[in-house]
Design a protein around this motif. Sequence first.
Motif, PDB file in Angstrom:
ATOM      1  N   THR A 165     -25.087   8.674   0.548  1.00 41.51           N
ATOM      2  CA  THR A 165     -25.914   9.567  -0.281  1.00 41.51           C
ATOM      3  C   THR A 165     -25.625  11.153  -0.213  1.00 41.51           C
ATOM      4  O   THR A 165     -26.237  11.800  -0.842  1.00 41.51           O
ATOM      5  CB  THR A 165     -27.365   9.401   0.226  1.00 41.51           C
ATOM      6  OG1 THR A 165     -27.353   9.712   1.442  1.00 41.51           O
ATOM      7  CG2 THR A 165     -27.867   7.903  -0.227  1.00 41.51           C
ATOM      8  N   ASN A 166     -24.884  11.376   0.579  1.00 39.39           N
ATOM      9  CA  ASN A 166     -24.478  12.888   1.044  1.00 39.39           C
ATOM     10  C   ASN A 166     -23.551  13.591  -0.003  1.00 39.39           C
ATOM     11  O   ASN A 166     -22.555  13.016  -0.265  1.00 39.39           O
ATOM     12  CB  ASN A 166     -23.694  13.011   2.501  1.00 39.39           C
ATOM     13  CG  ASN A 166     -23.679  14.190   3.070  1.00 39.39           C
ATOM     14  OD1 ASN A 166     -23.536  15.299   2.325  1.00 39.39           O
ATOM     15  ND2 ASN A 166     -23.627  14.236   4.350  1.00 39.39           N
ATOM     16  N   PRO A 167     -24.216  14.567  -0.522  1.00 39.41           N
ATOM     17  CA  PRO A 167     -23.479  14.969  -1.647  1.00 39.41           C
ATOM     18  C   PRO A 167     -22.144  15.897  -0.821  1.00 39.41           C
ATOM     19  O   PRO A 167     -20.972  16.055  -1.908  1.00 39.41           O
ATOM     20  CB  PRO A 167     -24.220  16.229  -2.157  1.00 39.41           C
ATOM     21  CG  PRO A 167     -25.417  16.600  -1.096  1.00 39.41           C
ATOM     22  CD  PRO A 167     -25.444  15.250  -0.459  1.00 39.41           C
ATOM     23  N   ASN A 190     -19.899  14.486   0.413  1.00 35.23           N
ATOM     24  CA  ASN A 190     -18.913  13.273   0.012  1.00 35.23           C
ATOM     25  C   ASN A 190     -18.257  13.804  -1.192  1.00 35.23           C
ATOM     26  O   ASN A 190     -17.016  13.816  -1.149  1.00 35.23           O
ATOM     27  CB  ASN A 190     -19.450  12.047  -0.106  1.00 35.23           C
ATOM     28  CG  ASN A 190     -18.722  10.957   0.175  1.00 35.23           C
ATOM     29  OD1 ASN A 190     -17.345  11.097  -0.066  1.00 35.23           O
ATOM     30  ND2 ASN A 190     -18.963   9.697   0.153  1.00 35.23           N
ATOM     31  N   TRP A 191     -18.834  13.896  -2.253  1.00 34.27           N
ATOM     32  CA  TRP A 191     -18.198  14.419  -3.801  1.00 34.27           C
ATOM     33  C   TRP A 191     -17.577  15.773  -3.548  1.00 34.27           C
ATOM     34  O   TRP A 191     -16.610  16.072  -4.279  1.00 34.27           O
ATOM     35  CB  TRP A 191     -18.832  13.783  -4.773  1.00 34.27           C
ATOM     36  CG  TRP A 191     -20.189  14.481  -4.818  1.00 34.27           C
ATOM     37  CD1 TRP A 191     -21.469  14.103  -4.562  1.00 34.27           C
ATOM     38  CD2 TRP A 191     -20.282  16.116  -5.580  1.00 34.27           C
ATOM     39  NE1 TRP A 191     -22.224  15.177  -5.016  1.00 34.27           N
ATOM     40  CE2 TRP A 191     -21.666  16.203  -5.760  1.00 34.27           C
ATOM     41  CE3 TRP A 191     -19.381  16.701  -6.377  1.00 34.27           C
ATOM     42  CZ2 TRP A 191     -22.159  17.346  -6.452  1.00 34.27           C
ATOM     43  CZ3 TRP A 191     -19.965  17.815  -7.033  1.00 34.27           C
ATOM     44  CH2 TRP A 191     -21.145  18.350  -6.768  1.00 34.27           C
ATOM     45  N   ARG A 192     -18.656  16.525  -2.913  1.00 35.91           N
ATOM     46  CA  ARG A 192     -18.115  18.016  -2.946  1.00 35.91           C
ATOM     47  C   ARG A 192     -16.934  18.407  -2.295  1.00 35.91           C
ATOM     48  O   ARG A 192     -16.007  19.395  -2.734  1.00 35.91           O
ATOM     49  CB  ARG A 192     -19.089  18.888  -2.516  1.00 35.91           C
ATOM     50  CG  ARG A 192     -20.384  18.890  -3.158  1.00 35.91           C
ATOM     51  CD  ARG A 192     -21.523  19.687  -2.376  1.00 35.91           C
ATOM     52  NE  ARG A 192     -22.624  19.880  -3.310  1.00 35.91           N
ATOM     53  CZ  ARG A 192     -23.972  19.990  -2.645  1.00 35.91           C
ATOM     54  NH1 ARG A 192     -23.942  20.403  -1.354  1.00 35.91           N
ATOM     55  NH2 ARG A 192     -25.041  20.225  -3.516  1.00 35.91           N
ATOM     56  N   TYR A 241     -14.301  17.740  -5.163  1.00 32.72           N
ATOM     57  CA  TYR A 241     -14.520  18.852  -6.254  1.00 32.72           C
ATOM     58  C   TYR A 241     -13.792  19.820  -5.590  1.00 32.72           C
ATOM     59  O   TYR A 241     -12.774  20.695  -6.457  1.00 32.72           O
ATOM     60  CB  TYR A 241     -15.969  18.796  -6.447  1.00 32.72           C
ATOM     61  CG  TYR A 241     -16.258  19.952  -7.507  1.00 32.72           C
ATOM     62  CD1 TYR A 241     -16.486  19.636  -8.761  1.00 32.72           C
ATOM     63  CD2 TYR A 241     -16.238  21.297  -7.282  1.00 32.72           C
ATOM     64  CE1 TYR A 241     -16.727  20.381  -9.651  1.00 32.72           C
ATOM     65  CE2 TYR A 241     -16.613  22.273  -8.358  1.00 32.72           C
ATOM     66  CZ  TYR A 241     -16.734  21.699  -9.547  1.00 32.72           C
ATOM     67  OH  TYR A 241     -17.136  22.385 -10.527  1.00 32.72           O
ATOM     68  N   GLY A 267     -17.378   8.950  -3.754  1.00 37.58           N
ATOM     69  CA  GLY A 267     -17.430  10.397  -3.447  1.00 37.58           C
ATOM     70  C   GLY A 267     -15.963  10.953  -3.924  1.00 37.58           C
ATOM     71  O   GLY A 267     -16.231  12.109  -4.571  1.00 37.58           O
ATOM     72  N   ARG A 278     -16.001  15.097 -11.962  1.00 40.82           N
ATOM     73  CA  ARG A 278     -17.008  16.486 -12.217  1.00 40.82           C
ATOM     74  C   ARG A 278     -15.958  17.570 -12.320  1.00 40.82           C
ATOM     75  O   ARG A 278     -16.319  18.396 -13.282  1.00 40.82           O
ATOM     76  CB  ARG A 278     -17.791  16.559 -11.136  1.00 40.82           C
ATOM     77  CG  ARG A 278     -19.084  15.791 -11.253  1.00 40.82           C
ATOM     78  CD  ARG A 278     -20.290  16.243 -10.223  1.00 40.82           C
ATOM     79  NE  ARG A 278     -21.581  15.853 -10.186  1.00 40.82           N
ATOM     80  CZ  ARG A 278     -21.939  14.499  -9.495  1.00 40.82           C
ATOM     81  NH1 ARG A 278     -21.055  13.755  -8.797  1.00 40.82           N
ATOM     82  NH2 ARG A 278     -23.162  13.999 -10.087  1.00 40.82           N
ATOM     83  N   LEU A 281     -24.252   7.715  -5.229  1.00 41.40           N
ATOM     84  CA  LEU A 281     -23.714   8.808  -5.821  1.00 41.40           C
ATOM     85  C   LEU A 281     -22.962   8.559  -7.098  1.00 41.40           C
ATOM     86  O   LEU A 281     -22.746   9.645  -7.763  1.00 41.40           O
ATOM     87  CB  LEU A 281     -22.446   9.413  -4.762  1.00 41.40           C
ATOM     88  CG  LEU A 281     -22.830   9.766  -3.441  1.00 41.40           C
ATOM     89  CD1 LEU A 281     -21.539   9.795  -2.413  1.00 41.40           C
ATOM     90  CD2 LEU A 281     -23.578  10.803  -3.164  1.00 41.40           C
TER      91      LEU A 281
END
Length: 341
Positions: free
Chosen positions: A147-149, A151-153, A156, A181, A188, A230
Amino acid sequence: MPVISAPYAFNESQLYIDLQSILGRPLYLKCEGFNFAGSIKLKAANEMVEAAERDGLLTPDSILVESSSGNLGVALSMIAASKGYRFLCVTDSRCNLSTRLLMEALGSEVHIIADLDANGGFLGARIDYVRALCANDNRYVWLSQYTNPGNWRAHYRTTAPEIAGHFPRLDVLFVGAGTTGTLMGCARYFRKWHRPVRIVAVDSVGSVAFGGEPGRRMIPGLGMSMRPPLLDESYVDEVIRVEEGDTIRTCHRLARRGFLFGGSTGTVISGAMDWLHRHDTRGITAVAIAPDLGERYLDTIYQTNWLQDLYGDQILDSEQETVDSRRVEPMPRAAGRRRKS
């Protein structure tokens, strides 16, 4: 030559392999396993730990805890050892022995969950165990990669721009789907890029990340026994599910050419080759992300007895792609979806 003082400060992110001569299709492989953690998970681990430090969640008395099938656990073990934190990795019986030993060598504690959850996986049981720990002892800090943003940031900010810099005419990107992630960070980024990029998610048969029936999955890494929190499917153009047999054959095919990759990488490459086999590839620029290397799979994917016990004696009889055994789910892009930020 880089000179570092912390192990997480080194991460070779500029290495690509041209697989055309080996697999007969135009595909560049971005290798993410050349760091002291041995996988792409170092990026997410760094991002999440640094965010927790900035937010004041981590103190000298804190105990990091995370549910992981292996690679994130190793990355957090390395970071925790370097920064002086205690770390507990909650994993399950599918975690490779070498991975568990590596985490313990780095000073981490490893707890193994043996009971399956309602979807036939271990993830739900692992998360329940972590939640109970945190509820009973406020020293535990759960980063929650699911759930930790951060992870995907992480992707990015790093993985996607790295690819964009090398391939300004990128057409299609293949990304393995676990927590999603890497998938979400890259998708994105390229949604806002100067040209359309087709995002193809590669999942394992038996995973329920994109729906469908759960099934047996013996190779840790990709796939989920629940829908990833996510995940936003509006960023994904297509999903390819790969049978574990195809993952194994792809890994062995590359190993016979001197490239030893892990199960997640074998799955991504197998899915990419399926897609490329079915499309006109003239003039196409295609990139796949390789999350891991193969040393941690020597006692599983590259061990004959393990393979024969789980998949039968004929598992390695053919190196040919078994395209018919894969299930492909096109996800046509809706009008105007490129405008979403």
